[in-house]
Design a protein around this motif. Structure first.
Motif, PDB file in Angstrom:
ATOM      1  N   ARG A 176       0.831  -1.209   0.000  1.00 30.36           N
ATOM      2  CA  ARG A 176       0.000   0.000   0.000  1.00 30.36           C
ATOM      3  C   ARG A 176       0.866   1.260   0.000  1.00 30.36           C
ATOM      4  O   ARG A 176       0.614   2.208  -0.745  1.00 30.36           O
ATOM      5  CB  ARG A 176      -0.917  -0.005   1.215  1.00 30.36           C
ATOM      6  CG  ARG A 176      -1.865   1.186   1.276  1.00 30.36           C
ATOM      7  CD  ARG A 176      -2.762   1.111   2.494  1.00 30.36           C
ATOM      8  NE  ARG A 176      -3.668   2.254   2.575  1.00 30.36           N
ATOM      9  CZ  ARG A 176      -4.510   2.478   3.565  1.00 30.36           C
ATOM     10  NH1 ARG A 176      -4.580   1.597   4.558  1.00 30.36           N
ATOM     11  NH2 ARG A 176      -5.284   3.536   3.562  1.00 30.36           N
ATOM     12  N   THR A 177       1.906   1.270   0.823  1.00 32.90           N
ATOM     13  CA  THR A 177       2.820   2.414   0.873  1.00 32.90           C
ATOM     14  C   THR A 177       3.549   2.577  -0.446  1.00 32.90           C
ATOM     15  O   THR A 177       3.694   3.695  -0.960  1.00 32.90           O
ATOM     16  CB  THR A 177       3.833   2.230   2.020  1.00 32.90           C
ATOM     17  OG1 THR A 177       3.133   2.124   3.263  1.00 32.90           O
ATOM     18  CG2 THR A 177       4.796   3.400   2.081  1.00 32.90           C
ATOM     19  N   LEU A 178       4.008   1.480  -1.016  1.00 26.39           N
ATOM     20  CA  LEU A 178       4.725   1.541  -2.292  1.00 26.39           C
ATOM     21  C   LEU A 178       3.839   2.090  -3.399  1.00 26.39           C
ATOM     22  O   LEU A 178       4.286   2.916  -4.203  1.00 26.39           O
ATOM     23  CB  LEU A 178       5.236   0.148  -2.664  1.00 26.39           C
ATOM     24  CG  LEU A 178       6.350  -0.416  -1.777  1.00 26.39           C
ATOM     25  CD1 LEU A 178       6.628  -1.873  -2.133  1.00 26.39           C
ATOM     26  CD2 LEU A 178       7.620   0.411  -1.904  1.00 26.39           C
ATOM     27  N   ARG A 179       2.582   1.660  -3.440  1.00 23.59           N
ATOM     28  CA  ARG A 179       1.683   2.140  -4.497  1.00 23.59           C
ATOM     29  C   ARG A 179       1.454   3.645  -4.405  1.00 23.59           C
ATOM     30  O   ARG A 179       1.244   4.312  -5.418  1.00 23.59           O
ATOM     31  CB  ARG A 179       0.347   1.388  -4.436  1.00 23.59           C
ATOM     32  CG  ARG A 179       0.431  -0.043  -4.934  1.00 23.59           C
ATOM     33  CD  ARG A 179      -0.951  -0.625  -5.192  1.00 23.59           C
ATOM     34  NE  ARG A 179      -1.755  -0.701  -3.983  1.00 23.59           N
ATOM     35  CZ  ARG A 179      -1.788  -1.748  -3.166  1.00 23.59           C
ATOM     36  NH1 ARG A 179      -1.036  -2.813  -3.421  1.00 23.59           N
ATOM     37  NH2 ARG A 179      -2.572  -1.749  -2.089  1.00 23.59           N
ATOM     38  N   LYS A 180       1.491   4.178  -3.193  1.00 30.73           N
ATOM     39  CA  LYS A 180       1.286   5.613  -3.010  1.00 30.73           C
ATOM     40  C   LYS A 180       2.504   6.432  -3.413  1.00 30.73           C
ATOM     41  O   LYS A 180       2.376   7.572  -3.873  1.00 30.73           O
ATOM     42  CB  LYS A 180       0.952   5.917  -1.541  1.00 30.73           C
ATOM     43  CG  LYS A 180      -0.449   5.505  -1.116  1.00 30.73           C
ATOM     44  CD  LYS A 180      -0.678   5.900   0.337  1.00 30.73           C
ATOM     45  CE  LYS A 180      -2.101   5.572   0.783  1.00 30.73           C
ATOM     46  NZ  LYS A 180      -2.331   5.949   2.207  1.00 30.73           N
ATOM     47  N   GLN A 181       3.702   5.869  -3.250  1.00 28.38           N
ATOM     48  CA  GLN A 181       4.909   6.678  -3.378  1.00 28.38           C
ATOM     49  C   GLN A 181       5.804   6.320  -4.552  1.00 28.38           C
ATOM     50  O   GLN A 181       6.778   7.026  -4.820  1.00 28.38           O
ATOM     51  CB  GLN A 181       5.725   6.590  -2.080  1.00 28.38           C
ATOM     52  CG  GLN A 181       4.997   7.137  -0.872  1.00 28.38           C
ATOM     53  CD  GLN A 181       5.899   7.256   0.330  1.00 28.38           C
ATOM     54  OE1 GLN A 181       7.058   7.653   0.230  1.00 28.38           O
ATOM     55  NE2 GLN A 181       5.373   6.901   1.504  1.00 28.38           N
ATOM     56  N   VAL A 182       5.504   5.229  -5.240  1.00 30.87           N
ATOM     57  CA  VAL A 182       6.356   4.782  -6.341  1.00 30.87           C
ATOM     58  C   VAL A 182       5.568   4.807  -7.643  1.00 30.87           C
ATOM     59  O   VAL A 182       4.441   4.303  -7.699  1.00 30.87           O
ATOM     60  CB  VAL A 182       6.898   3.358  -6.084  1.00 30.87           C
ATOM     61  CG1 VAL A 182       7.828   2.934  -7.218  1.00 30.87           C
ATOM     62  CG2 VAL A 182       7.626   3.290  -4.738  1.00 30.87           C
ATOM     63  N   VAL A 183       6.165   5.377  -8.680  1.00 34.91           N
ATOM     64  CA  VAL A 183       5.534   5.389  -9.998  1.00 34.91           C
ATOM     65  C   VAL A 183       6.368   4.539 -10.950  1.00 34.91           C
ATOM     66  O   VAL A 183       7.575   4.773 -11.122  1.00 34.91           O
ATOM     67  CB  VAL A 183       5.402   6.813 -10.563  1.00 34.91           C
ATOM     68  CG1 VAL A 183       4.800   6.765 -11.966  1.00 34.91           C
ATOM     69  CG2 VAL A 183       4.532   7.668  -9.656  1.00 34.91           C
ATOM     70  N   LEU A 184       5.727   3.556 -11.554  1.00 34.24           N
ATOM     71  CA  LEU A 184       6.342   2.758 -12.613  1.00 34.24           C
ATOM     72  C   LEU A 184       6.113   3.490 -13.922  1.00 34.24           C
ATOM     73  O   LEU A 184       4.978   3.762 -14.303  1.00 34.24           O
ATOM     74  CB  LEU A 184       5.707   1.367 -12.633  1.00 34.24           C
ATOM     75  CG  LEU A 184       6.258   0.363 -13.644  1.00 34.24           C
ATOM     76  CD1 LEU A 184       7.742   0.094 -13.405  1.00 34.24           C
ATOM     77  CD2 LEU A 184       5.461  -0.947 -13.568  1.00 34.24           C
ATOM     78  N   VAL A 185       7.192   3.837 -14.612  1.00 37.02           N
ATOM     79  CA  VAL A 185       7.129   4.712 -15.778  1.00 37.02           C
ATOM     80  C   VAL A 185       7.329   3.923 -17.069  1.00 37.02           C
ATOM     81  O   VAL A 185       8.356   3.267 -17.254  1.00 37.02           O
ATOM     82  CB  VAL A 185       8.194   5.822 -15.689  1.00 37.02           C
ATOM     83  CG1 VAL A 185       8.087   6.777 -16.884  1.00 37.02           C
ATOM     84  CG2 VAL A 185       8.074   6.595 -14.383  1.00 37.02           C
ATOM     85  N   ASP A 186       6.327   3.972 -17.957  1.00 38.41           N
ATOM     86  CA  ASP A 186       6.452   3.463 -19.322  1.00 38.41           C
ATOM     87  C   ASP A 186       6.807   1.982 -19.376  1.00 38.41           C
ATOM     88  O   ASP A 186       7.665   1.560 -20.158  1.00 38.41           O
ATOM     89  CB  ASP A 186       7.494   4.299 -20.077  1.00 38.41           C
ATOM     90  CG  ASP A 186       7.318   4.238 -21.590  1.00 38.41           C
ATOM     91  OD1 ASP A 186       6.260   3.767 -22.046  1.00 38.41           O
ATOM     92  OD2 ASP A 186       8.241   4.657 -22.316  1.00 38.41           O
ATOM     93  N   ALA A 187       6.167   1.189 -18.536  1.00 38.72           N
ATOM     94  CA  ALA A 187       6.441  -0.247 -18.522  1.00 38.72           C
ATOM     95  C   ALA A 187       5.764  -0.933 -19.698  1.00 38.72           C
ATOM     96  O   ALA A 187       4.553  -0.782 -19.896  1.00 38.72           O
ATOM     97  CB  ALA A 187       5.944  -0.865 -17.216  1.00 38.72           C
ATOM     98  N   PRO A 188       6.502  -1.689 -20.512  1.00 41.40           N
ATOM     99  CA  PRO A 188       5.904  -2.331 -21.680  1.00 41.40           C
ATOM    100  C   PRO A 188       4.776  -3.283 -21.306  1.00 41.40           C
ATOM    101  O   PRO A 188       4.912  -4.086 -20.382  1.00 41.40           O
ATOM    102  CB  PRO A 188       7.089  -3.077 -22.330  1.00 41.40           C
ATOM    103  CG  PRO A 188       8.134  -3.158 -21.273  1.00 41.40           C
ATOM    104  CD  PRO A 188       7.938  -1.984 -20.384  1.00 41.40           C
ATOM    105  N   GLU A 189       3.650  -3.123 -22.009  1.00 39.99           N
ATOM    106  CA  GLU A 189       2.466  -3.962 -21.840  1.00 39.99           C
ATOM    107  C   GLU A 189       1.821  -3.801 -20.459  1.00 39.99           C
ATOM    108  O   GLU A 189       0.977  -4.601 -20.082  1.00 39.99           O
ATOM    109  CB  GLU A 189       2.793  -5.435 -22.107  1.00 39.99           C
ATOM    110  CG  GLU A 189       3.294  -5.686 -23.526  1.00 39.99           C
ATOM    111  CD  GLU A 189       3.533  -7.156 -23.811  1.00 39.99           C
ATOM    112  OE1 GLU A 189       3.181  -8.010 -22.974  1.00 39.99           O
ATOM    113  OE2 GLU A 189       4.093  -7.448 -24.882  1.00 39.99           O
ATOM    114  N   VAL A 190       2.225  -2.780 -19.717  1.00 37.18           N
ATOM    115  CA  VAL A 190       1.605  -2.505 -18.418  1.00 37.18           C
ATOM    116  C   VAL A 190       0.985  -1.118 -18.432  1.00 37.18           C
ATOM    117  O   VAL A 190      -0.230  -0.960 -18.324  1.00 37.18           O
ATOM    118  CB  VAL A 190       2.612  -2.642 -17.261  1.00 37.18           C
ATOM    119  CG1 VAL A 190       1.957  -2.254 -15.927  1.00 37.18           C
ATOM    120  CG2 VAL A 190       3.145  -4.060 -17.188  1.00 37.18           C
ATOM    121  N   ASN A 191       1.813  -0.088 -18.558  1.00 32.87           N
ATOM    122  CA  ASN A 191       1.277   1.273 -18.561  1.00 32.87           C
ATOM    123  C   ASN A 191       1.941   2.174 -19.601  1.00 32.87           C
ATOM    124  O   ASN A 191       1.917   3.388 -19.468  1.00 32.87           O
ATOM    125  CB  ASN A 191       1.359   1.908 -17.171  1.00 32.87           C
ATOM    126  CG  ASN A 191       2.795   2.136 -16.708  1.00 32.87           C
ATOM    127  OD1 ASN A 191       3.750   1.676 -17.330  1.00 32.87           O
ATOM    128  ND2 ASN A 191       2.943   2.846 -15.602  1.00 32.87           N
TER     129      ASN A 191
END
Length: 211
Positions: free
Chosen positions: A64-79
């Motif tokens: 939960r903490t990680l989802r609030k503070q970490v952004v995964l940027v330009d992941a192929p086939e994810v976002n």
């Protein structure tokens, strides 16, 4: 916020997606994590951002903490952005996600501020690599409460690792960490200390950046 992965691995239906990997991510540091294609770049990004549970080992803080503070940027086939969208549309969607003004004028002003307005109407797949990488990092860094950016495999579309490395470096601050997941070839070209997928990297893999 420090992130700790302790022998964290992911097992898929047909075998390991990520072999056990140990890694510490600290504020004020840029961490390069290298591996051959198919060895778990995106799986590690999902673990470190709290969007996947490890099959083995552990990741802290909690998801939960990680989802609030970490952004995964330009992941192929994810976002990664839809290739058929215009750059302006991509920026508008991200600004809305960041709870910022996202109308036509707001998008135009953001693109001008970030020297990307000349590509506003281009399909995202045709946006120059440097602009794509810069825009997505900038949007991710502007998300409220973010302390860590994880840029996933920029070398799949960006031919010059020195350029995306410099862009990632620009987003490191005393309070923000940046992790870049890349190929072994890119790490060799950059010739800097780096972590490796599927290994214990807590001894000598870190490269400290002073913002």
């Amino acid at each position: 916020m420090e992130i700790h992965a302790s022998r964290a691995g992911v097992t898929g239906a047909h075998g390991p997606l990520l072999r056990p990997t140990s890694l510490t991510v600290r504020p004020g540091e840029l961490t390069l994590v290298a591996g051959e294609p198919g060895t778990g770049h995106t799986a590690l990004g999902l673990l470190l951002s709290g969007r996947m549970k490890p099959s083995t080992g552990a990741v802290s803080p909690d998801a939960r903490t990680l989802r609030k503070q970490v952004v995964l940027v330009d992941a192929p086939e994810v976002n990664e952005p839809e290739e058929s969208l215009s750059l302006a549309a991509v920026v508008g969607e991200e600004l809305a996600m960041n709870r910022m003004p996202s109308g036509k004028k707001a998008v135009h002003d953001w693109l001008v501020e970030h020297a990307a307005d000349e590509h506003a109407s281009e399909r995202f797949e045709n946006v120059p690599a440097r602009t794509r990488c810069s825009v997505l990092l900038g949007l991710a860094a502007a998300r409220p409460g973010v302390t860590t950016l994880i840029l996933d495999s920029p070398d799949r579309y960006h031919p010059d690792p020195r350029e995306w490395f410099a862009l990632a470096h620009d987003h490191v601050t005393p309070d923000r960490a940046v992790v870049v997941l890349c190929s072994n070839t890119s790490a060799q070209i950059l010739d800097i200390p780096h972590a490796r997928l599927g290994e214990d990297n807590n001894d000598d893999s870190k490269m400290e950046i002073t913002a």
